[in-house]
Design an enzyme around this catalytic site. Structure first.
Site, PDB file in Angstrom:
ATOM      1  N   THR A 189       0.822  -1.209   0.000  1.00 35.31           N
ATOM      2  CA  THR A 189       0.000   0.000   0.000  1.00 35.31           C
ATOM      3  C   THR A 189       0.852   1.254   0.000  1.00 35.31           C
ATOM      4  O   THR A 189       1.971   1.263   0.539  1.00 35.31           O
ATOM      5  CB  THR A 189      -0.886   0.011   1.263  1.00 35.31           C
ATOM      6  OG1 THR A 189      -1.474   1.304   1.414  1.00 35.31           O
ATOM      7  CG2 THR A 189      -0.099  -0.272   2.526  1.00 35.31           C
ATOM      8  N   TYR A 236      -1.715   0.152  10.138  1.00 31.57           N
ATOM      9  CA  TYR A 236      -2.010  -0.546   8.875  1.00 31.57           C
ATOM     10  C   TYR A 236      -0.787  -0.492   7.952  1.00 31.57           C
ATOM     11  O   TYR A 236      -0.307  -1.521   7.466  1.00 31.57           O
ATOM     12  CB  TYR A 236      -3.236   0.079   8.199  1.00 31.57           C
ATOM     13  CG  TYR A 236      -3.421  -0.369   6.776  1.00 31.57           C
ATOM     14  CD1 TYR A 236      -3.716  -1.698   6.481  1.00 31.57           C
ATOM     15  CD2 TYR A 236      -3.276   0.530   5.719  1.00 31.57           C
ATOM     16  CE1 TYR A 236      -3.863  -2.111   5.172  1.00 31.57           C
ATOM     17  CE2 TYR A 236      -3.423   0.120   4.408  1.00 31.57           C
ATOM     18  CZ  TYR A 236      -3.717  -1.203   4.142  1.00 31.57           C
ATOM     19  OH  TYR A 236      -3.848  -1.611   2.838  1.00 31.57           O
TER      20      TYR A 236
END
Ligand code: UD1
Length: 330
Positions: free
Chosen positions: A117, A141
């Site tokens: 990501t 995350y």
């Protein structure tokens, strides 16, 4: 010997990749625990319902299906939740990835594609990130994904794994034929939320921050259509099969749209006037996050087919309309 294991293949991005793989005749086994995925999203691929953290199960799937490559999508992805409950993210995203990698090493599976990501970059000062931009995640995350990247790089250096790490920017849109889409409940992503409002599933839509140093004051992101992203995975798989070197690649179009531009497109395409509430900035949001994605084009010969905000919105909206129609009693 060419069966591919796709973890998280019943989820939003994984299912689009599974669909493209099966369409080109690949043998695909999906491993998904269905906590956020949907059985019907895997199409004709074989589905094993189970967890990437289940060592005995993963070992059995790898050997029974004689898996030659793994595409690893299974993960939690909600940034604010990761801030509230970091261990959930380190457990599910990092520890279970370690388990999967250990099983691969034991089974001699040496080709691995990893969903990473743009959150690994945190808040790059220029708002534009290439793959060498410092990795400074600002939430658990992003850190949970960076830890998995690190394990892969170290395994690569040890000669135990050949990998492609794909760092996604803002993935959006759905299968243009409307067979699969994004069904995640309690969505937080801008385009999904805007489309839910446009079909009447939400009473309003918030803009988080109108005072950023951007042309219209709202945040700018690099939205990439999920079909183009899926196509990048197929090319990455081909690259690994051709014994190409391990790579880390940004996945985006290299330009962005503001929150207001996205909302305007949804209004225009849906023909609905949206109720927009201006709110303060959301914690942890960078003003701008755009990919420098030349490496993906150069190394994998990838070219986008859907670099068009209206197309992205049309496909996302069509899926939302389908979900709304399915939910309406006949
Ligand atoms: C998404 C990804 C993240 C990735 C990042 C890359 C998820 C859950 N998040 O986060 O992993 O690192 O892209 O750029 O997949 N906004 C509103 N109103 C809303 C929702 C969002 O104004 O109701 C704004 C946000 O403040 C932001 C923009 O829209 O400026 C995009 O937000 P969002 O769709 O939530 O994605 P990211 O936070 O960028």
């Amino acid at each position: 010997m060419n069966t591919i294991l796709v973890t998280g293949g019943a989820g939003y991005i994984g299912s689009h990749v599974v669909q493209q793989l099966t369409e080109r005749g690949e043998r695909v086994v999906v491993l998904d625990n269905l906590t956020s995925g949907f059985r019907e999203a895997v199409g004709s691929a074989e589905l094993v319902v189970g967890d990437v953290g289940d060592q005995a199960l993963v070992a059995r799937v790898l050997s029974e299906h004689r898996i030659s490559a793994v595409l690893h999508f299974a993960a939690h992805t909600v940034v604010p939740e990761s801030v509230r409950d970091p261990l959930k993210y380190y457990g599910n995203n990092t520890c279970k990835t370690r388990n999967l990698l250990a099983c691969c090493v034991d089974a001699g599976v040496r080709r691995f594609l990893f969903s990473s990501t743009a959150a690994v970059y945190g808040m790059p000062t220029s708002g534009i990130a290439d793959e060498d931009t410092p990795l400074q995640p600002i939430n658990p995350y992003g850190m949970s994904k960076l830890m998995s990247e690190t394990m892969l790089r170290d395994l690569g250096a040890a000669g135990a794994m050949q990998y492609v790490i794909l760092r996604y920017f803002n993935v959006a849109g759905c299968d243009p034929q409307g067979r699969i889409g994004q069904s995640t409940p309690h969505a937080t992503l801008l385009l999904k939320v805007a489309c839910e409002h446009a079909v009447g599933k939400r009473p309003s839509l918030s803009i988080f921050g109108t005072d950023y140093d951007t042309p219209d004051g709202t945040g700018i992101r690099d939205y990439i259509h999920v079909e183009d992203l899926a196509a990048a995975h197929l090319r990455a798989l081909d690259h690994l099969r051709a014994d190409g070197e391990s790579l880390t690649l940004n996945c985006g179009y290299g330009h962005g749209y503001s929150v207001r531009e996205v909302i305007d497109a949804v209004q225009r395409i849906s023909g609905r006037a949206l109720t927009v509430i201006e709110q303060p900035r959301r914690a942890g949001d960078p003003p701008m996050l755009i990919a420098r994605a030349d490496r993906l084009r150069e190394r994998l010969g990838w070219t986008p087919r859907h670099d068009d905000l209206d197309f992205i919105v049309r496909t996302a909206l069509a899926w939302e309309q389908k979900l709304a129609a399915d939910a309406t009693p006949a």
